[in-house]
Design a protein around this motif. Sequence first.
Motif, mmCIF file in Angstrom:
data_model
loop_
_atom_site.group_PDB
_atom_site.id
_atom_site.type_symbol
_atom_site.label_atom_id
_atom_site.label_comp_id
_atom_site.label_asym_id
_atom_site.label_seq_id
_atom_site.Cartn_x
_atom_site.Cartn_y
_atom_site.Cartn_z
ATOM 1 N N TYR A 7 -4.800 62.123 29.336
ATOM 2 C CA TYR A 7 -4.286 63.411 29.778
ATOM 3 C C TYR A 7 -5.164 64.543 29.257
ATOM 4 C CZ TYR A 7 -0.151 60.947 31.417
ATOM 5 O OH TYR A 7 0.702 60.096 32.093
ATOM 6 N N LEU A 8 -5.511 65.445 30.170
ATOM 7 C CA LEU A 8 -6.369 66.576 29.866
ATOM 8 C C LEU A 8 -5.701 67.860 30.332
ATOM 9 C CD1 LEU A 8 -9.742 65.204 31.346
ATOM 10 C CD2 LEU A 8 -8.917 64.887 29.021
ATOM 11 N N LEU A 9 -6.023 68.950 29.662
ATOM 12 C CA LEU A 9 -5.593 70.268 30.107
ATOM 13 C C LEU A 9 -6.805 71.009 30.657
ATOM 14 C CD1 LEU A 9 -3.190 71.517 27.287
ATOM 15 C CD2 LEU A 9 -2.618 70.325 29.414
ATOM 16 N N GLN A 85 -9.713 69.822 28.242
ATOM 17 C CA GLN A 85 -9.391 69.486 26.853
ATOM 18 C C GLN A 85 -8.539 68.226 26.803
ATOM 19 O OE1 GLN A 85 -6.872 72.393 25.008
ATOM 20 N NE2 GLN A 85 -6.637 71.228 23.102
ATOM 21 N N ASP A 86 -8.980 67.262 26.032
ATOM 22 C CA ASP A 86 -8.258 66.007 25.862
ATOM 23 C C ASP A 86 -7.035 66.244 24.977
ATOM 24 O OD1 ASP A 86 -7.382 63.429 25.474
ATOM 25 O OD2 ASP A 86 -9.169 62.747 24.408
ATOM 26 N N ILE A 87 -5.844 65.845 25.470
ATOM 27 C CA ILE A 87 -4.630 66.038 24.661
ATOM 28 C C ILE A 87 -3.867 64.748 24.401
ATOM 29 C CG2 ILE A 87 -4.306 68.421 25.377
ATOM 30 C CD1 ILE A 87 -2.015 67.333 27.232
ATOM 31 N N ALA A 222 2.877 65.566 27.581
ATOM 32 C CA ALA A 222 1.702 66.216 28.160
ATOM 33 C C ALA A 222 2.100 67.390 29.044
ATOM 34 C CB ALA A 222 0.892 65.189 28.959
ATOM 35 N N MET A 223 3.165 67.231 29.816
ATOM 36 C CA MET A 223 3.642 68.315 30.677
ATOM 37 C C MET A 223 4.087 69.515 29.847
ATOM 38 S SD MET A 223 5.748 65.887 33.342
ATOM 39 C CE MET A 223 6.578 67.165 34.254
ATOM 40 N N ARG A 224 4.794 69.264 28.770
ATOM 41 C CA ARG A 224 5.247 70.359 27.914
ATOM 42 C C ARG A 224 4.064 71.084 27.274
ATOM 43 N NH1 ARG A 224 10.389 67.147 25.147
ATOM 44 N NH2 ARG A 224 11.952 67.775 26.703
ATOM 45 N N GLU A 229 0.621 75.914 27.030
ATOM 46 C CA GLU A 229 -0.704 76.518 27.024
ATOM 47 C C GLU A 229 -1.066 77.139 28.371
ATOM 48 O OE1 GLU A 229 -3.825 74.400 25.140
ATOM 49 O OE2 GLU A 229 -2.513 73.447 23.662
ATOM 50 N N ARG A 230 -0.124 77.086 29.317
ATOM 51 C CA ARG A 230 -0.311 77.705 30.632
ATOM 52 C C ARG A 230 -1.571 77.194 31.325
ATOM 53 N NH1 ARG A 230 3.329 81.506 31.357
ATOM 54 N NH2 ARG A 230 2.209 82.328 33.172
ATOM 55 N N ARG A 231 -1.683 75.877 31.358
ATOM 56 C CA ARG A 231 -2.834 75.232 31.997
ATOM 57 C C ARG A 231 -2.334 74.103 32.872
ATOM 58 N NH1 ARG A 231 -6.714 74.021 26.995
ATOM 59 N NH2 ARG A 231 -8.374 73.824 28.534
ATOM 60 N N ASP A 232 -3.205 73.573 33.714
ATOM 61 C CA ASP A 232 -2.871 72.451 34.576
ATOM 62 C C ASP A 232 -3.104 71.144 33.848
ATOM 63 O OD1 ASP A 232 -2.371 74.216 36.839
ATOM 64 O OD2 ASP A 232 -4.555 74.457 36.944
ATOM 65 N N LEU A 233 -2.410 70.100 34.296
ATOM 66 C CA LEU A 233 -2.491 68.786 33.646
ATOM 67 C C LEU A 233 -3.263 67.824 34.534
ATOM 68 C CD1 LEU A 233 -1.601 66.880 31.325
ATOM 69 C CD2 LEU A 233 0.476 66.419 32.662
ATOM 70 N N ILE A 234 -4.309 67.243 33.964
ATOM 71 C CA ILE A 234 -5.150 66.277 34.680
ATOM 72 C C ILE A 234 -4.908 64.897 34.076
ATOM 73 C CG2 ILE A 234 -7.474 65.709 35.461
ATOM 74 C CD1 ILE A 234 -6.528 68.521 36.273
ATOM 75 N N SER A 235 -4.784 63.882 34.931
ATOM 76 C CA SER A 235 -4.603 62.511 34.483
ATOM 77 C C SER A 235 -5.801 61.680 34.926
ATOM 78 C CB SER A 235 -3.307 61.928 35.075
ATOM 79 O OG SER A 235 -3.209 60.554 34.803
ATOM 80 N N LEU A 236 -6.578 61.200 33.959
ATOM 81 C CA LEU A 236 -7.715 60.334 34.260
ATOM 82 C C LEU A 236 -7.279 58.895 34.037
ATOM 83 C CD1 LEU A 236 -10.784 62.101 32.599
ATOM 84 C CD2 LEU A 236 -9.894 62.329 34.917
ATOM 85 N N GLY A 237 -7.321 58.097 35.077
ATOM 86 C CA GLY A 237 -6.923 56.702 34.954
ATOM 87 C C GLY A 237 -8.116 55.795 34.733
ATOM 88 N N TYR A 238 -7.857 54.703 34.061
ATOM 89 C CA TYR A 238 -8.919 53.703 33.854
ATOM 90 C C TYR A 238 -8.295 52.328 33.761
ATOM 91 C CZ TYR A 238 -7.491 53.786 28.980
ATOM 92 O OH TYR A 238 -6.763 53.696 27.820
#
Length: 238
Positions: A7-9, A85-87, A222-224, A229-238
Amino acid sequence: MGEGNQYLLGSLERINEQLHRSSVYAPALRVVIRDQVPESARPYVEKILDGEGVFWDLPPLAQAPWEVYAALTGFYSQFLRLLCQDIGLDVWPGWQRSRWVSLDWYPLSRDLGWKVACRPLRGVFFRHPQPEMPQAVRYLASWPHGWLSRDECESYAPYLADLLVDLAPKVGLEWTPGQVVRRFKKVGAMGQEARFELFNTCAGRDTPEVWQMLRGWALLEAMRRAVEERRDLISLGY
């Protein structure tokens, strides 16, 4: 072996702005292409950087070997790590990404699973609607990335918390109803001891309810964070 979501912001607007050959990240992207993208996948990357994009489910890409898909998803992973940003990292055993779209996320719709596990970013298009299971496996395996906007995170988070409250007794958590509601629904209320008990209760068990509880909790955190931080949430799958 297993799978997972990183999960990234970040900012979807900025991602869309910078995914082209004249962006400030172009030199870094050139290094990624040179070192990590095989020749067979480079024409598709060039189309993405030119702004044309590629259709994931139409020839010629639909007939390409899996190595091409892996190279393209890897290219996006490297690009997104430059901007975001990796969270957090959520890992599960085995090949179970299909559960994201096969499980019921009520009171949210099944679209939640698609948005997290298989949602196109700039440059990737699906001409046809994503199919139901089991045909969906090919989509999930070849394009494992997704995202949620900041507004979606804010809208969905309370309902995801409701789902986790319902799942708690099903996975065997021995908390009082009040503790369950407070720990899942109040931001910051899941202390270290309760967190340990949650993971210890679910450890070594592979039921749909346990899988959904662990994935849902990681996603909710991750959503919270995205909302805070008022940013979008990106999900990188592997």
